[in-house]
Design a protein around this motif. Sequence first.
Motif, short mmCIF file in Angstrom:
data_model
loop_
_atom_site.label_atom_id
_atom_site.label_comp_id
_atom_site.label_asym_id
_atom_site.label_seq_id
_atom_site.Cartn_x
_atom_site.Cartn_y
_atom_site.Cartn_z
N LYS A 157 -6.79 2.02 -12.24
CA LYS A 157 -6.45 0.68 -12.86
C LYS A 157 -5.88 1.00 -14.06
O LYS A 157 -6.48 2.05 -14.92
CB LYS A 157 -7.81 -0.06 -13.15
CG LYS A 157 -7.60 -1.45 -13.71
CD LYS A 157 -8.91 -2.02 -14.03
CE LYS A 157 -8.68 -3.51 -14.45
NZ LYS A 157 -9.98 -4.27 -14.38
N GLY A 158 -4.62 0.35 -14.78
CA GLY A 158 -4.16 0.93 -16.02
C GLY A 158 -3.30 2.05 -15.87
O GLY A 158 -2.60 2.47 -17.03
N ALA A 159 -3.14 2.86 -14.82
CA ALA A 159 -2.41 4.04 -14.94
C ALA A 159 -0.87 3.83 -14.88
O ALA A 159 -0.43 2.62 -14.24
CB ALA A 159 -2.59 4.82 -13.60
N THR A 160 -0.12 4.45 -15.25
CA THR A 160 1.36 4.82 -15.57
C THR A 160 1.83 5.60 -14.33
O THR A 160 1.33 6.66 -13.96
CB THR A 160 1.94 4.75 -16.64
OG1 THR A 160 1.46 6.33 -17.06
CG2 THR A 160 1.29 4.10 -17.78
N LEU A 161 2.87 5.19 -13.74
CA LEU A 161 3.65 5.79 -12.57
C LEU A 161 4.12 7.26 -13.14
O LEU A 161 5.24 6.99 -14.04
CB LEU A 161 4.42 4.80 -11.96
CG LEU A 161 5.29 5.64 -10.82
CD1 LEU A 161 4.14 5.78 -9.47
CD2 LEU A 161 6.27 4.38 -10.32
N ASP A 162 3.65 8.32 -12.51
CA ASP A 162 4.36 9.50 -12.77
C ASP A 162 4.10 10.41 -11.32
O ASP A 162 3.32 10.77 -11.08
CB ASP A 162 3.27 10.18 -13.86
CG ASP A 162 4.13 11.45 -14.22
OD1 ASP A 162 4.84 11.98 -13.65
OD2 ASP A 162 3.28 12.14 -14.93
N GLY A 163 5.26 10.42 -10.77
CA GLY A 163 5.58 11.08 -9.44
C GLY A 163 5.18 12.34 -9.66
O GLY A 163 4.45 12.91 -8.49
N ALA A 164 5.43 13.21 -10.57
CA ALA A 164 5.04 14.72 -10.73
C ALA A 164 3.52 14.62 -10.84
O ALA A 164 2.93 15.58 -10.05
CB ALA A 164 5.69 15.25 -11.88
N PRO A 172 -2.96 -2.71 -5.45
CA PRO A 172 -3.18 -3.91 -6.03
C PRO A 172 -2.18 -4.67 -6.59
O PRO A 172 -1.30 -4.07 -7.20
CB PRO A 172 -4.44 -3.74 -6.83
CG PRO A 172 -4.84 -2.38 -6.72
CD PRO A 172 -3.81 -1.63 -6.19
N ARG A 173 -2.06 -6.09 -6.46
CA ARG A 173 -1.03 -6.96 -7.10
C ARG A 173 -1.37 -6.72 -8.62
O ARG A 173 -0.28 -6.98 -9.50
CB ARG A 173 -1.22 -8.52 -6.91
CG ARG A 173 -1.02 -8.59 -5.45
CD ARG A 173 -0.63 -10.00 -5.09
NE ARG A 173 -0.13 -10.25 -3.73
CZ ARG A 173 -0.42 -11.37 -2.96
NH1 ARG A 173 -1.18 -12.16 -3.48
NH2 ARG A 173 -0.07 -11.55 -1.79
N ARG A 174 -2.32 -6.49 -9.17
CA ARG A 174 -2.38 -6.43 -10.68
C ARG A 174 -1.71 -5.17 -11.42
O ARG A 174 -1.32 -5.11 -12.25
CB ARG A 174 -3.87 -6.28 -11.11
CG ARG A 174 -4.40 -5.01 -10.62
CD ARG A 174 -5.86 -4.89 -11.51
NE ARG A 174 -6.41 -3.66 -11.14
CZ ARG A 174 -7.36 -3.70 -9.85
NH1 ARG A 174 -8.16 -4.93 -9.45
NH2 ARG A 174 -7.81 -2.47 -9.67
N THR A 175 -0.99 -4.16 -10.28
CA THR A 175 -0.44 -3.11 -10.64
C THR A 175 0.96 -3.35 -11.37
O THR A 175 1.48 -2.79 -12.01
CB THR A 175 -0.19 -2.15 -9.55
OG1 THR A 175 -1.58 -2.00 -8.80
CG2 THR A 175 0.56 -0.82 -9.95
N VAL A 223 7.73 -2.52 -8.54
CA VAL A 223 6.68 -1.62 -9.11
C VAL A 223 5.68 -1.14 -7.92
O VAL A 223 5.55 0.01 -7.85
CB VAL A 223 5.72 -2.35 -10.25
CG1 VAL A 223 4.82 -1.02 -10.81
CG2 VAL A 223 6.80 -2.46 -11.46
N ARG A 224 5.16 -2.17 -7.20
CA ARG A 224 4.17 -1.71 -6.22
C ARG A 224 4.86 -0.81 -5.10
O ARG A 224 4.46 0.10 -4.69
CB ARG A 224 3.41 -3.05 -5.46
CG ARG A 224 2.49 -3.72 -6.43
CD ARG A 224 1.83 -4.73 -5.80
NE ARG A 224 2.36 -5.57 -4.82
CZ ARG A 224 2.94 -6.80 -5.31
NH1 ARG A 224 2.89 -7.13 -6.41
NH2 ARG A 224 3.61 -7.52 -4.37
N GLN A 233 -6.56 10.66 -13.77
CA GLN A 233 -5.96 9.66 -14.86
C GLN A 233 -5.03 8.82 -13.89
O GLN A 233 -4.59 7.77 -14.44
CB GLN A 233 -5.47 10.18 -15.95
CG GLN A 233 -4.34 11.29 -15.90
CD GLN A 233 -4.62 12.77 -15.46
OE1 GLN A 233 -5.83 12.90 -15.27
NE2 GLN A 233 -4.05 13.58 -15.80
N THR A 234 -4.43 8.90 -12.65
CA THR A 234 -3.48 8.47 -12.11
C THR A 234 -3.80 7.67 -10.79
O THR A 234 -3.66 6.38 -10.47
CB THR A 234 -2.15 9.25 -11.76
OG1 THR A 234 -1.84 9.93 -12.89
CG2 THR A 234 -1.07 8.46 -11.29
N LEU A 235 -4.72 8.44 -9.80
CA LEU A 235 -5.17 7.96 -8.58
C LEU A 235 -6.62 7.75 -8.45
O LEU A 235 -7.32 8.56 -8.79
CB LEU A 235 -4.32 9.02 -7.34
CG LEU A 235 -2.71 9.00 -7.67
CD1 LEU A 235 -2.45 9.74 -6.46
CD2 LEU A 235 -2.40 7.62 -7.01
#
Length: 127
Positions: free
Chosen positions: A94-101, A55-58, A63-64, A32-34
């Motif tokens: 695409k559309g994923a939210t950043l979650d380091g864990a 990608p720039r759309r991120t 954020v990138r 779901q993330t990568l």
Amino acid sequence: MVGEHRFPKAVRLCGHDAFGPVIRRGGFAADQTLVVHALPQENAAALSRFGVTIPRRTGNAVVRNRWKRHIREAIRHCRLEAASGFDFVIRPKKGATLDGAQIRRGLPKLLKRATRRYRGSSSGKSS
């Protein structure tokens, strides 16, 4: 211990010419993330190399760069477990939210799955 958790230039994919073949011809795995693409190198005994593309759309540059920092940190901790002799390209889904864990938990599994999928897809082909 510190030396094994580095991300030196020898294990980085650099430049558009290195990323293209891995994305086009490599096997891939996603959660779901990568999304991880994997392609074997000519020299199977070589160290695996990793590339990160955002990608720039991120989002904007802040954020990138945050995505890149989290992905590189995950690579530092799991690169020794990855199959040797592969080139990997890692990007956010695409559309994923950043979650380091989630990235740190999921990346080792995705690296293994992507290498298996490449090997599985090439065994039935005649070329």
